[in-house]
Design an enzyme around this catalytic site. Structure first.
Site, PDB file in Angstrom:
ATOM      1  CB  CYS A 377      -0.970   0.079   1.137  1.00 62.59           C
ATOM      2  SG  CYS A 377      -0.415  -0.603   2.760  1.00 62.59           S
ATOM      3  NE  ARG A 406       3.050  -8.642   5.573  1.00 63.42           N
ATOM      4  CZ  ARG A 406       1.742  -8.449   5.621  1.00 63.42           C
ATOM      5  NH1 ARG A 406       0.999  -9.176   6.225  1.00 63.42           N
ATOM      6  NH2 ARG A 406       1.162  -7.709   4.562  1.00 63.42           N
ATOM      7  CD  GLN A 424      -0.817  -9.465   1.281  1.00 58.76           C
ATOM      8  OE1 GLN A 424      -0.802  -8.174   0.658  1.00 58.76           O
ATOM      9  NE2 GLN A 424      -1.522  -9.834   2.301  1.00 58.76           N
ATOM     10  CG  ASP A 426      -1.987  -6.020  -1.879  1.00 61.34           C
ATOM     11  OD1 ASP A 426      -3.118  -5.563  -1.379  1.00 61.34           O
ATOM     12  OD2 ASP A 426      -1.009  -5.261  -1.581  1.00 61.34           O
ATOM     13  CG  HIS A 428      -4.006  -0.674  -2.055  1.00 60.54           C
ATOM     14  ND1 HIS A 428      -3.017  -1.289  -2.575  1.00 60.54           N
ATOM     15  CD2 HIS A 428      -4.307  -0.805  -0.972  1.00 60.54           C
ATOM     16  CE1 HIS A 428      -2.513  -1.895  -1.429  1.00 60.54           C
ATOM     17  NE2 HIS A 428      -3.179  -1.908  -0.489  1.00 60.54           N
ATOM     18  CE  LYS A 508     -10.819  -6.002  10.541  1.00 55.97           C
ATOM     19  NZ  LYS A 508      -9.540  -6.380  10.731  1.00 55.97           N
ATOM     20  CG  HIS A 554      -5.810  -0.959   2.418  1.00 54.66           C
ATOM     21  ND1 HIS A 554      -4.717  -0.826   2.508  1.00 54.66           N
ATOM     22  CD2 HIS A 554      -6.243   0.399   2.810  1.00 54.66           C
ATOM     23  CE1 HIS A 554      -4.120   0.312   2.866  1.00 54.66           C
ATOM     24  NE2 HIS A 554      -5.205   0.985   3.175  1.00 54.66           N
TER      25      HIS A 554
END
Length: 688
Positions: A377, A406, A424, A426, A428, A508, A554
C-alpha cells in the site's frame, strides 16, 4: 433518585421456556452472548432475547469453554501444584495453558486427564457464577498460588466487574480447590452444569509462551474438543482424520508441489507442478482484472525506511519487517573502525585505509536506511501522488503481485499457511467518497465470482466497525460503515457485526470461507482507509477545481497466494480441478506396442492447449493406473490395441470415479477442453 434497574438472571427470565426445553443454555441479546447464570437488566422488549441451544454455534462455544474448565479441574486434581492461565473455546474445540511442575504432558497423561474429565461430566456438577471485589480476588488467587491469574487481575480496568465460575459448589462456599469444587477467574459464559458436555476428546499437547511472548515462561497447552453428543464428536474426529490425509504439507511432498530448505527458513520453493498452479491462480485473477477495470503495477521490494515511517508501519510493525541492519549494529561497527577515532597508531594509517573505512561506514549507513517491503500500500500511494490527478481518473484500481517479506516467528510458521516470503492478490482502489459504495459492490461481485470458481459454497461475512481508539471524524466513519452495510444489504448477503473490531483507520469487511472439511478460513478483506491518503498528502482535482482527498480501499480476495494454495490443496485433497491441474490427462499404454500412438495423442492434446503425458514405462497397466490415481490426474486414458485400431481411448474420470467407456479421440479432447477453461460468470463491466 431513580431506583436501580431490575436485574435478573436469564434462568429466571426464561424459566417458562427452560421448563419446556432443557437444551437452552443461554441467550443472545444484541451482540452479546449471556449464560443462564448472569444477571442482566431485563430488556423492555422480550423479543430482543434469542435463546441459545446446544445445537447453535454459540451453544457449542459455551460447551467448549465449560469443557476447558473441566479439563483444568482434572489436571489440577491429577497433578497438584499445576498453575492455570487461560482456557478459551476455539473454532475446533478448546485449549488450556498450564504451568506444571512435572513438565511436558505425554499421551499417558492425556488419557488420565480425559478419564477424570468424563467422571466430572458424569456427575453433572453445576456451574455457579459469583462476583467478588478486586481485593477479594487478589487475596483469593494469592492464597491459591495462582500467580498468572493474580497478574491478570492487575491488568483489568479498575472499574471491571470481576467474576468467578465454580463447578460443583454452592454460592458463598469457602474458596479453594477441594474435592467438591473447582473455580476460575472467568467472564463466562458457561453451561448450566457439566452434564451438558456430552462428549469429550483431548487431541494434543504443545508448548506455548505465557501471553505469546518468548521472553515469558514456557507453558504446556493441552488441546481438546467437545460436543453435545457422541455422534457429533464421532463425525468431528472423522473429519480430523481426513484432515491429516489432506494436510497440505503431506500432499505437497507427495505431489511434488513445494519444498523448504534450511538456507531459506519459512520461505517456500515452488516446484514445477506447484509453480504451475501458482501461476494459474495469478493468470486467473489477471483475466478477471481486465473485466473489473484494474491496472497492474510492479513496485520495488526494497525501500528507504522513511516510506514506512510516513505510512505509519515502521513504529507499529518494525519487529515483523526485514531490515538489513539496525542502528545499534551500525554504532558498534563505527566504533570498531578507525574513522574519527584517535589512538596511538594514528600515524601508521594510510589515506587509503581511512577511505576504506569511510566507505564501509557509508555502506552501513545506507543499509540501515533500507528495508524489505512487508506490504504494497505505501508504494501505491507513491504512484498515485507522483503527479497531479483529476476526478476523471477515479476510481483508480491498482493491482500488484509483488513479493512481500515479513518476519514471522519460528513458533507460528506453518507450511505454506504462514511463511516469510509471499505474494498477495493485492489491490488498492483510490476513489472519492461518493464512489465508495459502487466500488464495494463491484468488489463483492468479483470476490463471489472468484470463490465460486473454487467451489467454496459457504461464505460468512463480518462487518467490523469503529474501535474506541481510532482516527478520522465520526462523519467519515458513518459514511464508510453505511457504505459497507448498504453494499451487503443490496446484495442480500447476511453478515455479522463485529462491534469495535475495525482497524484504527477505518471499518472493514472480512470474508470467511468454509472448506470441504467444514473449517473456516478468512481469505478476503476490504478495508476503508482515510489515514494513509492523509499521511501521503494525496489529492485529486475535483469537478469544482478544488483539491480533494481520496478514500483508499485496501482489498484482497485470495490473500496470500501461498496461504490460499495451502487452503486449496486441503479443500480439494490435492485433486485440483481440471483447469488448475498441472497434468490434465495421463495416457497409459497396455504394452510397448501402443507407445507411438500414446505419444501421438500427447502431441495432439498439447497442440490443443491441454496438459497431457504418456506413461510408456515397462510397468504393468495396473501399476500405471495406480500411479496416475495417486497423482490425482483428472483423466486417465487407457490405450490398447483396440483403441489404436479405432483411434479411440478408454478414459476414466477422477471426479466421476468411473470409466467413461471407449471414446473417439476428438470427443475425448473436447470433453477435457470444456473443463480446462476457468469457470466464469457472464462478463460484466466493473461498474455493472
Amino acid at each position: 433518585m431513580a431506583p436501580a434497574p431490575e436485574r435478573k438472571t436469564l434462568r429466571e427470565i426464561l424459566a417458562a421456556e427452560i421448563a419446556k426445553d432443557r437444551s437452552i443454555l443461554g441467550a443472545r441479546i444484541g451482540q452479546r452472548t449471556v449464560d443462564l447464570h448472569t444477571p442482566i437488566e431485563t430488556p423492555a422488549d422480550s423479543s430482543e432475547i434469542k435463546a441459545i441451544r446446544a445445537s447453535d454455534p454459540e451453544g457449542l462455544a459455551m460447551i467448549r469453554h465449560s469443557t476447558a474448565h473441566v479439563m483444568a479441574d482434572a489436571v489440577q486434581r491429577l497433578f497438584p501444584g499445576t498453575k492455570v492461565t487461560f482456557g478459551p473455546a476455539t473454532d475446533a474445540g478448546f485449549y488450556y495453558d498450564f504451568d506444571s511442575p512435572k513438565g511436558a504432558f505425554n499421551e499417558e497423561d492425556l488419557a488420565k486427564i480425559e478419564a477424570a474429565m468424563k467422571d466430572i461430566v458424569a456427575k453433572k456438577k453445576p456451574f455457579v457464577r459469583e462476583v467478588i471485589s478486586r481485593k477479594e480476588a487478589e487475596q483469593l488467587f494469592e492464597k491459591l498460588g495462582e500467580t498468572y491469574k493474580r497478574e491478570h487481575i492487575d491488568r483489568l480496568p479498575q472499574d471491571a466487574e470481576i467474576s468467578l465460575y465454580r463447578h460443583g459448589s454452592l454460592p458463598g462456599s469457602a474458596a479453594g480447590h477441594r474435592e467438591a469444587e473447582w473455580l476460575d477467574l472467568c467472564e463466562g459464559p458457561h453451561v448450566p452444569d457439566t452434564g451438558f458436555i456430552g462428549a469429550v476428546k483431548l487431541t494434543s499437547v504443545a508448548g506455548a509462551y505465557w501471553r505469546g511472548d518468548e521472553r515469558n515462561p514456557m507453558l504446556q497447552r493441552i488441546y481438546g474438543t467437545s460436543f453435545a453428543t457422541e455422534k457429533d464428536l464421532a463425525a468431528h474426529l472423522k473429519l480430523l482424520e481426513e484432515a491429516k490425509e489432506r494436510d497440505h504439507r503431506k500432499l505437497g511432498k507427495e505431489l511434488e508441489l513445494f519444498m523448504f530448505h534450511e538456507y531459506a527458513p519459512a520461505m517456500p520453493f515452488l516446484l514445477p507442478k506447484g509453480a504451475f498452479v501458482y501461476n494459474q491462480l495469478v493468470a486467473f485473477m489477471r483475466d478477471l482484472y481486465v473485466d473489473y477495470g484494474y491496472e497492474e503495477v510492479h513496485t520495488p521490494q526494497v525501500f528507504d525506511k522513511r516510506l514506512f515511517e510516513t505510512s505509519g508501519h515502521l513504529p507499529n510493525y518494525r519487529e515483523n519487517m526485514y531490515l538489513p541492519t539496525t542502528a545499534e549494529y551500525l554504532d558498534q561497527a563505527k566504533m570498531a573502525l578507525s574513522v574519527g577515532v584517535a589512538h596511538e597508531h594514528d600515524e601508521e594509517y594510510k589515506e587509503k585505509d581511512a577511505e576504506r573505512d569511510r566507505a564501509v561506514v557509508d555502506h552501513l549507513s545506507e543499509m540501515e536506511r533500507l528495508g524489505l517491503k512487508p506490504m504494497n500500500c505505501p508504494s501505491h500511494c507513491l504512484i498515485f501522488g507522483h503527479r497531479r490527478r483529476s476526478y476523471r481518473e477515479l476510481p483508480w484500481r491498482v493491482a500488484d503481485f509483488g513479493r512481500l517479506h515479513r518476519y514471522e516467528r519460528g513458533g507460528v510458521v506453518h507450511g505454506l499457511a504462514r511463511v516469510r516470503s509471499f505474494c498477495q492478490d493485492d489491490a488498492h482502489i483510490f476513489c472519492s467518497p461518493d464512489q465508495m459504495e459502487g466500488e464495494i459492490k463491484s468488489f463483492i461481485r468479483l470476490l463471489y465470482e472468484v470463490y465460486a470458481a473454487f467451489r467454496f459454497e459457504r461464505i460468512d461475512i463480518k462487518l467490523a466497525t469503529r474501535p474506541d481508539k481510532r482516527i478520522g471524524s465520526d462523519e467519515q466513519w458513518d459514511i464508510a460503515e453505511k457504505a459497507l452495510a448498504k453494499a451487503l444489504d443490496d446484495a442480500k448477503l447476511p453478515y455479522e457485526i463485529a462491534e469495535g473490531e475495525g482497524a484504527f483507520y477505518g471499518p472493514k469487511l472480512e470474508f470467511h470461507i468454509h472448506d470441504a472439511l467444514k473449517r473456516s478460513w478468512q481469505l478476503g478483506t476490504l478495508q476503508v482507509d482515510y489515514a494513509m491518503p492523509a499521511r501521503f498528502e494525496l489529492e485529486f482535482v475535483g469537478a469544482d477545481g478544488a483539491a480533494h482527498r481520496p478514500v483508499m480501499l485496501h482489498r484482497a480476495i485470495l490473500g496470500s497466494l501461498e496461504r490460499f494454495l495451502s487452503v486449496l490443496i486441503e479443500h480439494v485433497g490435492g485433486a485440483f480441478p481440471t483447469w488448475l491441474a498441472p497434468e490434465q490427462v495421463t495416457i497409459v499404454t497396455v504394452s510397448e506396442k501402443q507407445n507411438a500412438y500414446a505419444e501421438e495423442l500427447v502431441a495432439l492434446m498439447t497442440s490443443r492447449g491441454l496438459r497431457a503425458r504418456a506413461d510408456t514405462s515397462p510397468d504393468k497397466l495396473g501399476a500405471k493406473i495406480r500411479s496416475a490415481r495417486l497423482a490425482r490426474v483428472p483423466y486417465i486414458a487407457v490405450a490398447g490395441d483396440k483403441e489404436v485400431q479405432n483411434r479411440q481411448v478408454a478414459p476414466r474420470s477422477r471426479d466421476q470415479n468411473k470409466d467413461l467407456g471407449p471414446m473417439d479421440v476428438d470427443a475425448f479432447i473436447e470433453l477435457v477442453e470444456r473443463e480446462a477453461k476457468a469457470p466464469r460468470l457472464p462478463k460484466r463491466g466493473a461498474d455493472a
